[in-house]
Design an enzyme around this catalytic site. Sequence first.
Site, PDB file in Angstrom:
ATOM      1  N   HIS A 363       0.793  -1.178  -0.140  1.00  0.00           N
ATOM      2  CA  HIS A 363       0.092   0.106  -0.043  1.00  0.00           C
ATOM      3  C   HIS A 363       1.016   1.171   0.014  1.00  0.00           C
ATOM      4  O   HIS A 363       0.736   2.149  -0.970  1.00  0.00           O
ATOM      5  CB  HIS A 363      -0.906  -0.059   1.305  1.00  0.00           C
ATOM      6  CG  HIS A 363      -1.857   0.706   1.506  1.00  0.00           C
ATOM      7  ND1 HIS A 363      -2.804   0.578   2.354  1.00  0.00           N
ATOM      8  CD2 HIS A 363      -2.295   1.595   0.724  1.00  0.00           C
ATOM      9  CE1 HIS A 363      -3.905   1.327   2.158  1.00  0.00           C
ATOM     10  NE2 HIS A 363      -3.590   2.144   1.141  1.00  0.00           N
ATOM     11  N   GLU A 604       0.216 -13.085 -17.048  1.00  0.00           N
ATOM     12  CA  GLU A 604       1.192 -13.345 -15.799  1.00  0.00           C
ATOM     13  C   GLU A 604       1.320 -14.714 -15.417  1.00  0.00           C
ATOM     14  O   GLU A 604       2.240 -14.799 -14.653  1.00  0.00           O
ATOM     15  CB  GLU A 604       0.307 -12.313 -14.554  1.00  0.00           C
ATOM     16  CG  GLU A 604      -0.073 -11.080 -14.804  1.00  0.00           C
ATOM     17  CD  GLU A 604      -1.121 -10.561 -13.723  1.00  0.00           C
ATOM     18  OE1 GLU A 604      -0.327  -9.584 -12.984  1.00  0.00           O
ATOM     19  OE2 GLU A 604      -2.010 -10.784 -13.822  1.00  0.00           O
ATOM     20  N   ASP A 628       4.694 -10.348 -12.322  1.00  0.00           N
ATOM     21  CA  ASP A 628       4.300 -11.633 -11.967  1.00  0.00           C
ATOM     22  C   ASP A 628       4.775 -12.568 -12.923  1.00  0.00           C
ATOM     23  O   ASP A 628       5.080 -13.801 -12.312  1.00  0.00           O
ATOM     24  CB  ASP A 628       2.557 -11.622 -11.767  1.00  0.00           C
ATOM     25  CG  ASP A 628       2.342 -11.033 -10.260  1.00  0.00           C
ATOM     26  OD1 ASP A 628       2.734 -11.398  -9.413  1.00  0.00           O
ATOM     27  OD2 ASP A 628       1.121 -10.402 -10.500  1.00  0.00           O
ATOM     28  N   CYS A 675       2.859  -4.260 -19.136  1.00  0.00           N
ATOM     29  CA  CYS A 675       2.513  -3.194 -18.197  1.00  0.00           C
ATOM     30  C   CYS A 675       3.164  -3.571 -16.854  1.00  0.00           C
ATOM     31  O   CYS A 675       2.893  -2.829 -16.045  1.00  0.00           O
ATOM     32  CB  CYS A 675       0.976  -3.231 -18.040  1.00  0.00           C
ATOM     33  SG  CYS A 675       0.127  -4.525 -17.181  1.00  0.00           S
TER      34      CYS A 675
HETATM   35  C1  PEP Z   1       2.459  -7.415 -13.093  1.00  0.00           C
HETATM   36  O1  PEP Z   1       2.384  -8.364 -12.508  1.00  0.00           O
HETATM   37  O2  PEP Z   1       3.390  -7.294 -13.975  1.00  0.00           O
HETATM   38  C2  PEP Z   1       1.537  -6.365 -13.075  1.00  0.00           C
HETATM   39  C3  PEP Z   1       1.599  -5.085 -14.074  1.00  0.00           C
HETATM   40  O3  PEP Z   1       0.538  -6.587 -11.994  1.00  0.00           O
HETATM   41  P1  PEP Z   1       0.770  -6.105 -10.634  1.00  0.00           P
HETATM   42  O4  PEP Z   1       2.136  -5.504 -10.458  1.00  0.00           O
HETATM   43  O5  PEP Z   1      -0.207  -5.260 -10.280  1.00  0.00           O
HETATM   44  O6  PEP Z   1       0.688  -7.349  -9.908  1.00  0.00           O
HETATM   45 MG    MG Z   2       0.384  -8.799 -11.510  1.00  0.00          MG
END
Ligand code: PEP
Ligand code: MG
Length: 757
Positions: A363, A604, A628, A675
Amino acid sequence: MLEKLRSIIQEVNEASDLTSSLEIIVRRIKKSMDVKVCSAYLLDHNLGRYVLMATKGLNPDAVGKVSLAPEEGLVGLVAQRAEPVNLEHASLHPRYFYIPETQEEEFESFLGVPIIHHREVLGVLVVQQSEARDFDAEEEAFLITLSAQLAGIIANEEARDAITGFSPTGLKTTDASFEGVPGAPGVVIAEAVTVFPPADLSAIPTRKISDIKAEIAFFNECLNSVRRDISELKMKIKSQLRPEERELFDAYLHMLSDNALGAEVINHIQKGNWAQGALARVARDHVRNLESMEDDYLKERATDIKDLCSRVLFYLQEKEQENRQYPERCVLVSEELSAAMLAEVPKENLVGIVSSKGSGHSHVAILSRAMGIPAAMGIQDLPFSELDGKEVIVDGYNGRVYSNPSDDLRERFQEIVREEEQLSEGLKAIKDLPCETLDGHRVQLWVNTGLMTDVLRSIERGAEGIGLFRTEVPFLLRDRFPTEREQTEIYRQQLEAFHPKMVTMRTLDIGGDKPLPYFPINEENPFLGWRGIRVSMDHPEIFIAQVRAMMKASAGLDNLQIMLPMISNLNEVDYSVRLIKRTFQELLEEGRDVVLPEVGVMIEVPAMIYQLKLLASRVSFISVGTNDLSQYLLAIDRNNPRVAGIYSTLHPGVLRALKQIADDVQGENLKVSVCGEMAGNPGAAVLLMAMGYDVLSMNATSLLRVKSVIRNFTFQQARELMDKVLAEDDTEAVKALVDLELYNAGVDRLLRTSRNS
Ligand code: PEP
Ligand code: MG
């Protein structure tokens, strides 16, 4: 044996400093193993030698004076090999080295084990016996187990000393450094302010005060407030109390009297400790004493002490908070920072964030990225309470904290801060220029958001869309699920701010390391458990409320696309799409002016790499979540500082997987983007572009850096680099190649990026 181990560890844990810990260790081991000698040697980095720090059996005058280099003696041999040395006849060994000061000639047998913490040999524990003695496997195992457990405690105490400027042997030292994981990019040098959870006696840091008289008066005032409370309470419920219960109130009042607990606390304040620290110390001592009693009645009294002291603490903290002055530029430090703690510091004073617990996904890390404040998370062995009031350097790129910096180190980081400022200034010039290579290959730079602050910062930096709106962020900031109406408002803000550019809203991605405070998920293995879409599928009511709010928010703007996180089975996609279509129909029936948004999924989970064609017939786009995906491909917890050194999205296996995804979607009717944090690493972004990803979504801070690098490359150069990189078999070699290429392109000044990307 287990009992013995536990009791030694407990006693060591309670010691007040390194010297007493080591004394306890050697005394207890000597007794437990029934040996003539037990000694502890610790490495002093300044000297590069293992110094005798405590002994029972050797000449006590040798402590602090005798030391061995790694290549000297049997102690050095244990350290060099980082493994036990067990000798029945030590004097016959070629490495035997007699040191007259220790008077150890009469000891024939030797068992030494290394004290290792995070791969580093901190020291050596030695037991010796006069007569030849073959220490058996069990004795060796006992010493190894003990040493492994003590290593953490010793490292912690060494860290404390390093912060105050001393090596284990008391020499002056500098540049104490602590490693964790990146929280938010950037570097800052400022004064640390340690904060701690309220009303927690075990979390109070030590703090020195100068106005002792005022502190005592302040403490007495708070003590009187508690006395008054207890007397009032007693009067109020007097008639309902049995005589023995009434006695309890009297006992409480007695404990608070000037010549009991109160006097002890004042005694500590007189030594320069602040009232909260003095109170915590007295409480700890009493509680420990009482809890170790055989008598159940006395054991129970520990609870009374905790209760009373917590009441006094409440007043001390309440009044302290009212008068709290933050330094002009402060780095907030805590064992576990919460959003509430951040909120207490005036925004203009907060320049850095350090948390012992938590990860780049906590957070607080998300908030600090949104605010553009450098943050280091999960800092191991950080004696956070000792940092209060001291100068610290926070390196948010690498997730490191330095305290007690030397002039050299400070100068080095000041230089980085200056460079960063110049760089940011310089980068503003390309804000409105397209992100394209020297030979005209165009890439879209989108942004990852969570809060409105991200949106505003990214618009300033020329973001061309939102590639990932982490909808769980506004969920995390509440104490209950936001209502559909509240969600609609939050989503509308993001959609409006970016209109007519696209906004990709990801459905709730909780679980893993993102539990909601009001929806706890307790699992043994949360990253492989109930997270992302799995939670949404089991709670369609939450999912439906979310997509309803998203579509309603997009009415008249129509720049929404919906993205599904943590997809590991195609039926999750089918079910989600069905629910989205049904929700859309219902909204139409309600007379709302909505359009059906495009739906995409995050890649992911590695299994999805092999089902891309099947995905293409179901959704309009995919976005690779490299954070991930890499964690699952490499089987490395992305937030665990212990293994942070081996987590890298530039691992050759990860790069091949990314290339395969880009290749496999060629010719499919599927838009594709990245992303994860990797997209914001300028070198990695060049590779991703070369692989065929033409939408890169990243945090706002990285946007202009990535653009600047891409604008200094040709697509041809990028392809050549990619080919070379894909032929490498080692992460470090990949990194070196990428760095060199950026250097050759004259953009190496933009290299500084999060180590986690
Ligand atoms: C990721 O897993 O790359 C992603 C963008 O999602 P988060 O970082 O929110 O798990
Ligand atoms: Mg992720």
